[in-house]
Design an enzyme around this catalytic site. Structure first.
Site, PDB file in Angstrom:
ATOM      1  N   GLY A 270      17.335 -34.775   3.880  1.00  0.00           N
ATOM      2  CA  GLY A 270      17.266 -34.552   4.847  1.00  0.00           C
ATOM      3  C   GLY A 270      19.171 -32.918   4.277  1.00  0.00           C
ATOM      4  O   GLY A 270      19.168 -32.185   6.164  1.00  0.00           O
ATOM      5  N   ASP A 290       8.754 -35.833   1.971  1.00  0.00           N
ATOM      6  CA  ASP A 290       9.140 -36.963   1.091  1.00  0.00           C
ATOM      7  C   ASP A 290       8.191 -38.023   1.365  1.00  0.00           C
ATOM      8  O   ASP A 290       7.254 -38.117   2.162  1.00  0.00           O
ATOM      9  CB  ASP A 290      10.555 -37.389   1.561  1.00  0.00           C
ATOM     10  N   ASP A 317       2.926 -36.665  -0.645  1.00  0.00           N
ATOM     11  CA  ASP A 317       3.516 -36.754  -1.514  1.00  0.00           C
ATOM     12  C   ASP A 317       2.713 -35.194  -1.985  1.00  0.00           C
ATOM     13  O   ASP A 317       2.069 -34.574  -1.880  1.00  0.00           O
ATOM     14  CB  ASP A 317       2.494 -37.435  -3.147  1.00  0.00           C
ATOM     15  N   CYS A 388      18.408 -29.331  -9.885  1.00  0.00           N
ATOM     16  CA  CYS A 388      19.176 -29.678 -10.619  1.00  0.00           C
ATOM     17  C   CYS A 388      19.178 -29.854 -11.872  1.00  0.00           C
ATOM     18  O   CYS A 388      20.056 -30.894 -12.505  1.00  0.00           O
ATOM     19  CB  CYS A 388      20.077 -30.357  -9.275  1.00  0.00           C
TER      20      CYS A 388
END
Length: 456
Positions: A270, A290, A317, A388
């Site tokens: 979060g 999540d 999911d 990322c």
């Protein structure tokens, strides 16, 4: 043989953490946090433990090169526990000036006994003494073959170095691998729901922290000496959140507004969710998804700490249908699960956890989640896709096929949401690709998608 049942020194604790990182594919920061709860080590020894763990993870291939060069045994003949004992010893000998050669060797021998490798004490002692005597000679790695040199000198898996050489070339790849071994500054975000800039900076100053503002994100501070920050009232009371700059940028690109309905499609614990709520002034509604109930418990605790009460969470999911009304949300953030190859500097174990096939496997998952999440965005709404990673398969390889199959979505211009220094990192499609060696933060890719209001 292996783990030490009751570690009572910095080196024993570091050994256990490193062993678990490899065997369990766990993350060092999580293991260290849990280990420190159960230990009575001093602040100084905790700092040494952390230095040893991250130092070995960042330099693993380089340390292995030294071991192979100085050993009279074949690599395969050395057990995993002994490899980590030697890595720890060599790191102290060659990288830590404050540790004497005698202490490094002596503690390594003790470590071998503690982990059930008493028969290897003579080998450990002899090899480390050889390294100590020949320090200047054992670290000279030949530059050819280039992939071997970069993999060993900057400690990256060879498959990853070869991949980057093919894409980026020699100069860029060397700069990238070198940048991945630096220690990134800690960044925090002011939580304006609880504190002002004046309150936060005065509190940090009173605690002896050195910090400066970061121009890329309005709420960001860069802290130089941030040890034990999470244990202090300034964190516990929710005045700040520890968060990477790139993660903050993703929420900045989302540009959430008060009163809106927003989906955080892969929320984790979060960090982004709290930032979204902050920019909304804690007015509206956020659904955080999540597939880990444990992370969602952390999310709810974090929201309470930050003074956020507009978040609902569900363990689900996101690559599957979500089971509620489509075209419902004004904005969606998809900070998708990825290879994490852009955050190697922050999480050096990532380089050792990944295999060559993971990038392709994860890009399919990312495409599936994006396809599902997009169904729940209102016409005229905004979806920010963020990972990322700067690998093509996880970047354009996800966005372009999605746009080709969903003609009601278009790429939006990121320029209005970026400071001038980051606009140079936009690619020709208008997406943002941040490379670790070209800015102060992690490697990331971000795209802002708009859903057309009508087909006309």
């Amino acid at each position: 043989m292996g783990l030490i049942k009751k570690p009572n020194s910095a080196r024993e604790l570091a050994f256990n953490v490193l062993y678990k990182v490899e065997k369990q594919k766990a993350y060092a920061n999580v293991l260290l946090e849990a280990a420190f709860v159960r230990t009575e080590l001093s602040v100084r020894d905790r700092a040494l433990t952390t230095e040893l763990v991250y130092g070995v993870l960042r330099n693993r291939s380089w340390l292995d090169w030294v071991i192979k060069r100085c050993s009279n045994r074949h690599w395969e003949q050395i057990s995993h526990p002994v490899k980590y004992i030697l890595r720890l010893g060599i790191y102290q000998l060659l990288k830590l000036d404050r540790v004497s050669a005698y202490a490094a060797v002596d503690e390594a021998v003790k470590l071998a006994r503690s982990c059930g490798e008493a028969k290897a004490t003579g080998f450990v002692n002899a090899l480390l003494r050889r390294v100590s005597r020949q320090a200047a000679d054992v670290i000279d790695i030949p530059r050819k073959p280039l992939a071997d040199y970069l993999a060993n000198q900057y400690s990256h898996p060879k498959w990853l170095v070869e991949r980057w050489l093919k894409r980026w070339g020699e100069t860029e790849t060397e700069a990238l691998t070198k940048a991945n071994n630096r220690q990134l500054p800690l960044t925090v975000r002011l939580n304006s729901l609880k504190a002002s800039w004046e309150q936060l900076t005065q509190a940090l100053t009173a605690q002896g922290f050195y910090f400066k503002a970061n121009g890329s994100v309005a709420e960001a501070l860069q802290i130089e000496n941030a040890k034990q920050l999470a244990a202090l009232p300034v964190y516990q009371n929710g005045w700040l959140e520890i968060e990477g700059l790139a993660s903050m940028l993703a929420v900045q690109l989302l540009d959430p507004q008060p009163g809106e309905s927003i989906l955080d499609a892969a929320s984790g614990r979060g960090v982004n969710t709290g930032h979204i709520a902050q920019l909304m002034g804690n007015r509206g509604q956020i659904l955080a998804l999540d597939n880990s109930p444990h992370k969602l418990k952390q999310l709810q605790r974090n929201c309470r700490r930050l003074g956020v009460d507009i978040v609902h969470s569900a363990a689900q999911d996101a690559s599957r249908p979500l089971g509620f009304k489509e075209a419902y949300f004004d904005r969606i953030l998809l900070d998708a699960p990825c290879s994490a190859l852009g955050v190697i500097a922050r999480y050096p174990e990532c380089r050792w956890h990944r295999q060559a096939g993971d990038v392709t496997r994860l890009s399919k998952l990312q495409g599936d989640i994006l396809k599902q999440a997009a169904r729940y965005l209102k016409p005229g709404g905004v979806l920010v896709y963020s990972v990322c990673s700067f690998e093509t398969e996880e970047n354009e390889g996800v966005i372009q096929p999605f746009l080709q199959s969903n003609k009601d979505f278009v790429l939006d211009d990121l320029s209005p949401f970026l400071p001038a220094d980051l606009k140079t990192h936009m690619n020709e499609d208008g997406c943002l690709r941040l490379l670790p060696h070209k800015w102060v933060g992690d490697g990331f890719f971000m795209a802002r998608l708009l859903r057309k209001k009508s087909a006309h």
